[in-house]
Design an enzyme around this catalytic site. Structure first.
Site, PDB file in Angstrom:
ATOM      1  CE1 TYR A  18      30.206  39.899  42.323  1.00 40.02           C
ATOM      2  CE2 TYR A  18      31.363  41.858  43.067  1.00 40.02           C
ATOM      3  CZ  TYR A  18      31.338  40.506  42.818  1.00 40.02           C
ATOM      4  OH  TYR A  18      32.459  39.749  43.078  1.00 40.02           O
ATOM      5  CG  HIS A  22      30.540  40.759  47.252  1.00 34.69           C
ATOM      6  ND1 HIS A  22      29.769  40.554  46.125  1.00 34.69           N
ATOM      7  CD2 HIS A  22      31.423  39.731  47.310  1.00 34.69           C
ATOM      8  CE1 HIS A  22      30.186  39.460  45.514  1.00 34.69           C
ATOM      9  NE2 HIS A  22      31.184  38.948  46.210  1.00 34.69           N
TER      10      HIS A  22
END
Length: 105
Positions: A18, A22
């Site tokens: 994750y 990003h």
């Protein structure tokens, strides 16, 4: 300007991925967010998976609706959904704003 803060929970086994996803958010996603009224948007992630989101916008519901109508958002939400715990639907549908109880200007 409306200040919005929300919480989501990232699956512990997906935290590293994750974070990596990003580091390089798609340019077309960044452009769509800016164009639809998402300003000063930040995500903060704890090691236990707690995700805190913050943004400023003129009208949160209008900004969410405009973003939901973009093709890039549909792709992004489909790719991000497996990262989260306890969601019924897309991550952007799971953003429930917290009540602001204090602000120092």
């Amino acid at each position: 300007m409306q200040r919005v803060c929300f919480l989501l929970k990232v699956r512990p086994e997906r935290l590293a991925e994750y974070r990596e996803r990003h580091r390089d958010v798609w340019p077309e996603m960044r452009e769509a967010l800016a164009r639809t009224g998402w300003h000063n948007y930040s995500l903060f992630l704890k090691d236990d998976g707690l995700l805190v989101g913050y943004l400023e916008t003129e009208d949160f519901e209008a900004a969410r609706k405009a973003m939901a109508e973009t093709e890039v958002n549909a792709r992004w939400q489909a790719e991000m959904a497996p990262f989260f715990e306890s969601l019924d639907g897309r991550p952007d549908e799971g953003m429930h704003p917290l009540d602001e109880v204090f602000h120092l200007d």
